[in-house]
Each structure stands twice: as C-alpha cells, then as structure tokens.
Motif scaffolding. Sequence first.
Motif, PDB file in Angstrom:
ATOM      1  N   CYS A  22      -0.290   2.568  -5.302  1.00 51.82           N
ATOM      2  CA  CYS A  22       1.084   2.514  -5.773  1.00 51.82           C
ATOM      3  C   CYS A  22       1.140   3.322  -6.977  1.00 51.82           C
ATOM      4  O   CYS A  22       0.877   3.072  -8.040  1.00 51.82           O
ATOM      5  N   THR A  23       1.347   4.627  -6.932  1.00 56.95           N
ATOM      6  CA  THR A  23       1.083   5.637  -7.933  1.00 56.95           C
ATOM      7  C   THR A  23       1.940   5.685  -8.924  1.00 56.95           C
ATOM      8  O   THR A  23       1.604   6.205 -10.161  1.00 56.95           O
ATOM      9  N   ASN A  24       3.025   4.918  -8.965  1.00 56.15           N
ATOM     10  CA  ASN A  24       3.832   4.898 -10.226  1.00 56.15           C
ATOM     11  C   ASN A  24       3.902   3.432 -11.093  1.00 56.15           C
ATOM     12  O   ASN A  24       4.510   3.145 -11.755  1.00 56.15           O
ATOM     13  N   LEU A  25       2.843   2.463 -10.494  1.00 51.01           N
ATOM     14  CA  LEU A  25       2.728   1.288 -10.973  1.00 51.01           C
ATOM     15  C   LEU A  25       2.049   1.257 -12.155  1.00 51.01           C
ATOM     16  O   LEU A  25       1.255   1.841 -12.277  1.00 51.01           O
ATOM     17  N   THR A  26       2.951   0.735 -13.051  1.00 50.86           N
ATOM     18  CA  THR A  26       2.600   0.719 -14.576  1.00 50.86           C
ATOM     19  C   THR A  26       2.135  -0.703 -15.010  1.00 50.86           C
ATOM     20  O   THR A  26       1.246  -0.852 -15.943  1.00 50.86           O
ATOM     21  N   SER A  27       2.685  -1.704 -14.514  1.00 51.29           N
ATOM     22  CA  SER A  27       2.480  -3.141 -14.904  1.00 51.29           C
ATOM     23  C   SER A  27       2.582  -4.110 -13.712  1.00 51.29           C
ATOM     24  O   SER A  27       3.422  -3.989 -12.968  1.00 51.29           O
ATOM     25  N   GLY A  77      -6.569   3.282  -6.861  1.00 50.75           N
ATOM     26  CA  GLY A  77      -5.942   4.549  -6.263  1.00 50.75           C
ATOM     27  C   GLY A  77      -5.183   5.160  -7.080  1.00 50.75           C
ATOM     28  O   GLY A  77      -3.941   5.393  -6.736  1.00 50.75           O
ATOM     29  N   TYR A  78      -5.527   5.919  -8.243  1.00 49.63           N
ATOM     30  CA  TYR A  78      -4.782   6.882  -8.923  1.00 49.63           C
ATOM     31  C   TYR A  78      -3.265   6.310  -9.147  1.00 49.63           C
ATOM     32  O   TYR A  78      -2.341   7.012  -8.767  1.00 49.63           O
ATOM     33  N   ASN A  79      -3.317   5.274  -9.875  1.00 47.88           N
ATOM     34  CA  ASN A  79      -1.938   4.844 -10.305  1.00 47.88           C
ATOM     35  C   ASN A  79      -1.765   4.848 -12.008  1.00 47.88           C
ATOM     36  O   ASN A  79      -2.464   5.398 -12.387  1.00 47.88           O
ATOM     37  N   GLU A  80      -0.916   4.515 -12.495  1.00 47.33           N
ATOM     38  CA  GLU A  80      -0.276   4.720 -13.637  1.00 47.33           C
ATOM     39  C   GLU A  80      -0.683   3.323 -14.563  1.00 47.33           C
ATOM     40  O   GLU A  80      -0.175   3.095 -15.697  1.00 47.33           O
ATOM     41  N   TYR A 128       0.657  -1.220   0.010  1.00 50.01           N
ATOM     42  CA  TYR A 128       0.046  -0.121   0.051  1.00 50.01           C
ATOM     43  C   TYR A 128       0.807   1.128   0.148  1.00 50.01           C
ATOM     44  O   TYR A 128       1.840   1.545   0.949  1.00 50.01           O
ATOM     45  N   GLY A 129       0.832   2.238  -1.044  1.00 47.76           N
ATOM     46  CA  GLY A 129       1.459   3.414  -1.034  1.00 47.76           C
ATOM     47  C   GLY A 129       2.921   3.380  -1.546  1.00 47.76           C
ATOM     48  O   GLY A 129       3.544   4.428  -0.962  1.00 47.76           O
ATOM     49  N   CYS A 130       3.195   2.199  -2.117  1.00 50.09           N
ATOM     50  CA  CYS A 130       4.697   2.059  -2.345  1.00 50.09           C
ATOM     51  C   CYS A 130       4.789   2.868  -3.759  1.00 50.09           C
ATOM     52  O   CYS A 130       4.816   2.100  -4.669  1.00 50.09           O
ATOM     53  N   THR A 131       5.100   4.267  -3.482  1.00 48.20           N
ATOM     54  CA  THR A 131       5.061   5.172  -4.682  1.00 48.20           C
ATOM     55  C   THR A 131       6.349   4.827  -5.650  1.00 48.20           C
ATOM     56  O   THR A 131       6.324   5.277  -6.846  1.00 48.20           O
ATOM     57  N   PHE A 149      -9.506   3.498 -10.786  1.00 44.86           N
ATOM     58  CA  PHE A 149      -8.780   4.728 -11.410  1.00 44.86           C
ATOM     59  C   PHE A 149      -7.509   4.303 -12.146  1.00 44.86           C
ATOM     60  O   PHE A 149      -6.472   4.952 -12.212  1.00 44.86           O
ATOM     61  N   CYS A 150      -7.453   3.091 -12.804  1.00 44.51           N
ATOM     62  CA  CYS A 150      -6.350   2.622 -13.373  1.00 44.51           C
ATOM     63  C   CYS A 150      -6.347   3.261 -14.815  1.00 44.51           C
ATOM     64  O   CYS A 150      -7.525   3.473 -15.215  1.00 44.51           O
ATOM     65  N   LYS A 151      -5.283   3.307 -15.506  1.00 45.71           N
ATOM     66  CA  LYS A 151      -5.448   3.830 -16.944  1.00 45.71           C
ATOM     67  C   LYS A 151      -5.378   3.033 -18.034  1.00 45.71           C
ATOM     68  O   LYS A 151      -4.900   3.319 -19.164  1.00 45.71           O
TER      69      LYS A 151
END
Length: 190
Positions: free
Chosen positions: A34-39, A56-59, A9-12, A79-81
């Motif tokens: 994990c706001t910078n998680l992409t894959s 939660g607002y990640n990439e 949780y929250g590992c940016t 909120f995933c992209k």
Amino acid sequence: TSIGKSAFYGCTSLSFITIPQSVKSIGHSAFCKCTNLTSIVLPSSITAISDHLCAGYNELVSIEIPDSVTSIGCSAFTFCKFASFKIPRSVVSFGGNPFAGCKDLEVIDISENPNFVFDHGVLMNKEKTKIISLNSSQAGDYTIPNTVTSICKRAYMGCSKLTSITVPNSVKEIRDNAFYRRTFNLNHNS
C-alpha cells in the motif's frame, strides 16, 4: 472480526487506516504494498502482528502498537519509513526481523520492555543470545558478539552498507534468509 490475508494488498490510494475493536486478527500481508499508506491505528483486540503486515515500499511512518500485542511477525514492517519504533511491554517474541530494509529507523525504543535490548543498533533478546534485527544504517565491518547463539530470519536484510560480518563459534543457528539480498564477506571465527 478479522481482516484476511492480503486483503488490502496493493491499495495505492489507502493513506490512513483505523481498525476497530471488533477485529481480533489481521492476516499475512494485509496491507502489503500500500504505497501511500502513512499511518495505522491497531485496536487493543489484536494480540499478534502477522508476517509482512505492511511490507513493501510504503510511506508508513506511524503505527500504534497496543499493549495487547505479544508477538510481531517476520518482515511485518519491511521498507517502512519509521525514524523510531516503540516496542510495547507486552511483546515477548518476534517471528524474525520485523524491520528489514527500514533505512530510516535509527531508534528502537524498548524502555518499557524487559524482554529485549537495543544495543549499538542491534535488537536482541535480553540474554543477548539471539540477534533479531541489525540497524540498516550499520556500515563497514560487524563482529557478532560471542554471546549470540542464534540469528533470526532476515536479521541483516537491508544492511547494504556492511562490507563484512564475523560470525563467532557461539552461533549455532542461522535462520532462513538471515543475510537475504546482501553481498559482503562472511567470516567465521575459529
């Protein structure tokens, strides 16, 4: 063998993760915020995707869902992209809307899954009696089809462009937070 609830949780700083075959279960909110998680690459040893897995607002733009997965939890990918998402043949149930707030999601590919339909931006069970998710880009007025009897948890979360929803008499169940964080006119057909 397991990843606990909110483990990352929250590992940016986390941007990519491959989970080994030894892991059999992943807890609620394991990769939440994990706001910078992409894959993420999930192993075939996983049979269920928990609620709020990557919320939660990640990439996050890529996640490989193995054919072993039979259920996907509510708000699993909030909120995933994703631009598109493929639901494997093995999935038979959703705990609620897994794509709440996924504003970039245009296509849910169910071409190999006989259990669901994706029609005009709406993910439903194959009988079209249960609304699981409405595409967040839906705008204006929306009339729920007369075949629908149930609306899943958070089905309309993220649908900020809707101005009104008309609910037919066929709807007998509206699950928790179906219209969470939405302000619009709610009409009931008599």
